[in-house]
Design a protein around this motif. Structure first.
Motif, mmCIF file in Angstrom:
data_model
loop_
_atom_site.group_PDB
_atom_site.id
_atom_site.type_symbol
_atom_site.label_atom_id
_atom_site.label_comp_id
_atom_site.label_asym_id
_atom_site.label_seq_id
_atom_site.Cartn_x
_atom_site.Cartn_y
_atom_site.Cartn_z
ATOM 1 N N VAL A 112 1.050 -0.828 0.098
ATOM 2 C CA VAL A 112 -0.021 0.312 0.134
ATOM 3 C C VAL A 112 1.001 1.205 -0.269
ATOM 4 O O VAL A 112 1.534 1.477 0.398
ATOM 5 C CB VAL A 112 -0.993 0.066 1.035
ATOM 6 N N GLN A 131 -4.474 -2.993 -13.131
ATOM 7 C CA GLN A 131 -5.776 -1.999 -13.040
ATOM 8 C C GLN A 131 -6.585 -1.702 -14.129
ATOM 9 O O GLN A 131 -8.154 -1.764 -13.895
ATOM 10 C CB GLN A 131 -5.061 -0.376 -12.245
ATOM 11 N N GLU A 175 -3.616 -3.244 -8.550
ATOM 12 C CA GLU A 175 -5.027 -2.228 -8.250
ATOM 13 C C GLU A 175 -6.377 -2.438 -9.084
ATOM 14 O O GLU A 175 -6.814 -1.647 -9.814
ATOM 15 C CB GLU A 175 -4.753 -0.250 -9.009
ATOM 16 N N THR A 204 -9.117 -2.628 -8.545
ATOM 17 C CA THR A 204 -10.751 -2.040 -8.323
ATOM 18 C C THR A 204 -10.723 -0.311 -8.118
ATOM 19 O O THR A 204 -11.872 -0.227 -7.910
ATOM 20 C CB THR A 204 -10.622 -2.567 -7.140
ATOM 21 N N THR A 205 -9.285 -0.324 -8.166
ATOM 22 C CA THR A 205 -9.351 1.738 -8.354
ATOM 23 C C THR A 205 -10.625 2.163 -9.410
ATOM 24 O O THR A 205 -11.066 2.966 -8.727
ATOM 25 C CB THR A 205 -7.832 2.240 -8.247
ATOM 26 N N GLN A 217 -16.812 -3.303 -7.154
ATOM 27 C CA GLN A 217 -15.646 -3.367 -6.172
ATOM 28 C C GLN A 217 -15.924 -4.579 -5.040
ATOM 29 O O GLN A 217 -15.248 -5.514 -5.131
ATOM 30 C CB GLN A 217 -15.283 -2.293 -5.610
ATOM 31 N N THR A 247 -2.381 -1.519 -3.740
ATOM 32 C CA THR A 247 -3.623 -0.885 -4.109
ATOM 33 C C THR A 247 -3.101 0.779 -3.212
ATOM 34 O O THR A 247 -2.221 0.515 -2.210
ATOM 35 C CB THR A 247 -4.694 -1.202 -3.325
ATOM 36 N N HIS A 248 -4.129 1.447 -3.123
ATOM 37 C CA HIS A 248 -3.796 2.710 -2.600
ATOM 38 C C HIS A 248 -5.038 3.217 -1.052
ATOM 39 O O HIS A 248 -5.357 3.948 -0.467
ATOM 40 C CB HIS A 248 -3.619 4.034 -3.064
ATOM 41 N N ASP A 249 -5.809 2.179 -1.470
ATOM 42 C CA ASP A 249 -6.763 2.303 -0.225
ATOM 43 C C ASP A 249 -6.993 1.743 0.608
ATOM 44 O O ASP A 249 -7.129 0.673 0.509
ATOM 45 C CB ASP A 249 -8.591 1.868 -1.401
ATOM 46 N N VAL A 270 -9.813 -1.401 1.497
ATOM 47 C CA VAL A 270 -9.719 -2.741 0.270
ATOM 48 C C VAL A 270 -8.701 -4.021 1.142
ATOM 49 O O VAL A 270 -8.613 -4.400 1.722
ATOM 50 C CB VAL A 270 -9.111 -1.993 -0.475
#
Length: 610
Positions: free
Chosen positions: A51, A108, A191, A193-194, A201, A223-225, A228
């Motif tokens: 992440v 992605q 990524e 689901t971004t 998602q 990811t960055h979320d 998630v």
């Protein structure tokens, strides 16, 4: 095996073992390291999340593992082993046997990963034919089985369809089917689901979990979320500017994260339901990634004023004709927006929320007359926008401005940002070139940038900075209403928080009204005074934010809220049970007459379609 103890197992027991990975790119004849001394492992059946924000080195790490970087322009040092087999020393023809067979990758953006000239069945079959001794007939049967496994409805009949015939969520399912075709030991999801709506998602995350349980596949999830991450990861690696700053069990990272940057990422995550004690929008708390100091979340002052709406939309309708055949016969219509009505008051934020294809962006463009609506009225300060001629329409656009989702596509790469901000000011003859220069400096300062940045070009800025520039350009005309069309959807979580805080500050100082278009329910809850939920071109529920989120009535509103990831690994949901059906098609027969909706009053200002 307990995932939390995987770090104590020997390297040979790991599916993937990465030691001191350093990746460098050739820049001006010299090697510049962009990922430095990264080490982690992935155990059998385990999910490890990497992440960090854009530019942290997450995707470069995954591409280094797959050896997909150009050997002429990149150099990879360290050790990468798969089931004890060293990958960096393999000849390229041996590495080709590993890719798609022992390690698979989901990217992605599925539309750029799928070849538009080949059917989805042929593309999945290709992976099977390359890595096995299957016949064409056997590969077709296995492909249909894989499509059914990833919940593609009517899989056999869709084998021969092309990628453009699938929605974003369904295309991502096709990519997962392709990645799993050869039963890989490791799945790298970069990524995945971004770019998807929150409900889609949720379905993709459920699907990856289910397939992991059935096949025992290990997953490296990038990811960055953080929501998630909490939902899916056993362990987490936090990266910042190419370096690994913290690693540990996901629960430890969330509850006892030590690095300031980890805490900064977590503090910027919007949590659904956190606004129950607030009547008005609240600024995000921002954590300094260097010092760890957290700013307090501040409720914005009451900016809503006036008894007469600033923007009135009544019965707005837009349909797109579909022609087919040799003579272009009318075969149907897309009912993009159908009888949409709402008001927006001075200093208020009204959010239009829903999945892709529900009509929210079309509504924003129809209000701006970027597309011409078929019926309805749009009044700005009592003036009918739809009856204005070209000259008066230009004047009206000084009062209503739009911010688009992709700031890079919105800015001319050949113009400096100063020229881009000054252009509408000069086009509308609001002042001289010298005055425009002063306006540009003032606008850049207002959006948190410095005046000396005016001479730079868009490619010299980050995504968040480019979105600030687009906001500055919209503000240059001193508008009263800003239509923000998914304006923070493409931004990293901490940058998103900063841009939203900026918009709330500007609303307070300039008394702006926002029509905020989004599919992110947690962000919508944070920024809105009122919320309108759209489904199949119609508003199905509208009301004050507290009422809609505290007492949702329509089934679609409840579905959107249930799909939002909870950024807490302690309340991880094993399965959401979300149906896999995509948003129903808005295409109707040419003679179709829509049913007139009736609305039931739930509470003061809160209405739901019945």
């Amino acid at each position: 095996m307990n995932p939390s103890t995987n770090c104590t197992t020997s390297a040979i027991e790991q599916v993937l073992n990465v030691e001191n990975l350093t990746t460098s790119f050739r820049v001006d004849g010299a090697w510049k390291p962009v990922v430095r001394n990264v080490s982690f492992s992935v155990a059998p059946g385990e999910t490890v999340a990497i992440v960090g924000e854009s530019g942290s080195g997450k995707s470069v790490t995954s591409l280094s593992i797959m050896r997909l970087l150009s050997p002429d322009m990149s150099r990879i040092d360290g050790r990468i082993s798969l089931n004890g087999r060293e990958l960096l020393s393999l000849p390229e023809h041996e590495m080709r046997k590993v890719r798609g067979n022992e390690i698979s990758m989901i990217f992605q953006e599925p539309m750029t990963s799928l070849n538009p000239l080949f059917t989805i069945g042929d593309q999945i079959s290709e992976a099977l034919l390359c890595h096995s001794d299957m016949s064409v007939k056997e590969a077709r049967a296995e492909t249909i089985r894989l499509l059914e496994k990833v919940r593609i409805p009517s899989a056999a009949s869709r084998f021969d369809e092309y990628p453009h015939r699938f929605s974003g969520g369904m295309r991502q399912r096709v990519m997962i089917a392709m990645a799993l075709a050869s039963k890989p030991k490791l799945l790298i999801a970069d990524e995945p689901t971004t770019a998807l709506d929150v409900t889609i998602q949720g379905q993709i995350l459920d699907l990856i979990k289910m397939l992991q349980e059935e096949e025992g596949t290990s997953v490296l999830f990038i990811t960055h979320d953080m929501g998630v991450v909490a939902e899916i990861a056993d362990r987490t690696v936090v990266m910042l500017r190419g370096e690994q700053v913290e690693t540990g069990a996901t629960a430890d990272i969330f509850h006892r994260g030590k690095h300031p940057y980890t805490r900064a990422l977590l503090s910027a995550v919007p949590v659904l339901g956190s606004m129950q004690a607030h009547d008005r929008p609240v600024r995000f708390p921002i954590t300094d990634s260097t010092t760890g100091v957290v700013s307090q979340p501040i409720e914005t002052p009451d900016t809503v004023s006036g008894t007469k709406p600033l923007l009135e939309v009544k019965g707005l309708t837009k349909r797109f004709d579909i022609h087919a055949g040799l003579f272009g016969r009318l075969t149907g219509r897309v009912h993009a927006i159908e009888n949409v009505s709402f008001d927006l008051y001075r200093g208020e934020t009204l959010s239009l929320v829903g999945e892709s294809g529900c009509g929210k962006s079309t509504t924003g463009r129809a209000i701006m007359r970027l597309i011409e609506p078929d019926a309805g009225t749009v009044l700005v300060e009592g003036r009918d926008v739809l009856s204005l001629d070209k000259h008066n329409m230009r004047e009206m656009r000084k009062s209503v401005q739009m911010i688009f989702q992709d700031p890079f596509a919105s800015l001319n790469p050949r113009m400096t940002v100063g020229q881009a901000i000054a252009e509408p000011y000069l086009e509308h003859k609001m002042g001289t070139a010298k005055q425009a220069k002063d306006v540009v400096a003032d606008m850049l300062v207002r959006v948190g940038l410095s005046p000396d940045m005016a001479n730079r070009y868009p490619h010299e800025f980050s995504g968040g900075q480019r979105q600030r520039i687009c906001i500055a350009r919209a503000l240059a005309l001193q508008p009263k209403v800003i239509v923000a069309d998914e304006s923070v959807s493409a931004l990293d979580v901490s940058i998103k928080a900063q841009v939203i805080n900026l918009m709330l500050d500007l609303q307070q100082s300039l008394n702006l009204s926002f029509l905020f278009i989004s599919h992110d329910m947690a962000v919508v809850e944070r920024v809105s005074h009122r919320v309108a939920v759209m489904y199949l071109g119609e508003i199905v529920e509208i009301g004050p934010r507290a009422s809609v989120f505290g007492n949702p009535q329509h089934e679609y509103t409840k579905k959107l809220m249930a799909a939002v990831p909870i950024p807490n690994p302690d309340v991880r949901r094993e399965k959401r049970g979300s149906p896999v059906d995509e948003l129903r098609s808005p295409i109707r027969e040419p003679d179709y007459q829509p049913v007139q909706r009736n609305y039931r009053t739930v509470s003061d200002g809160h209405f739901v379609a019945v």
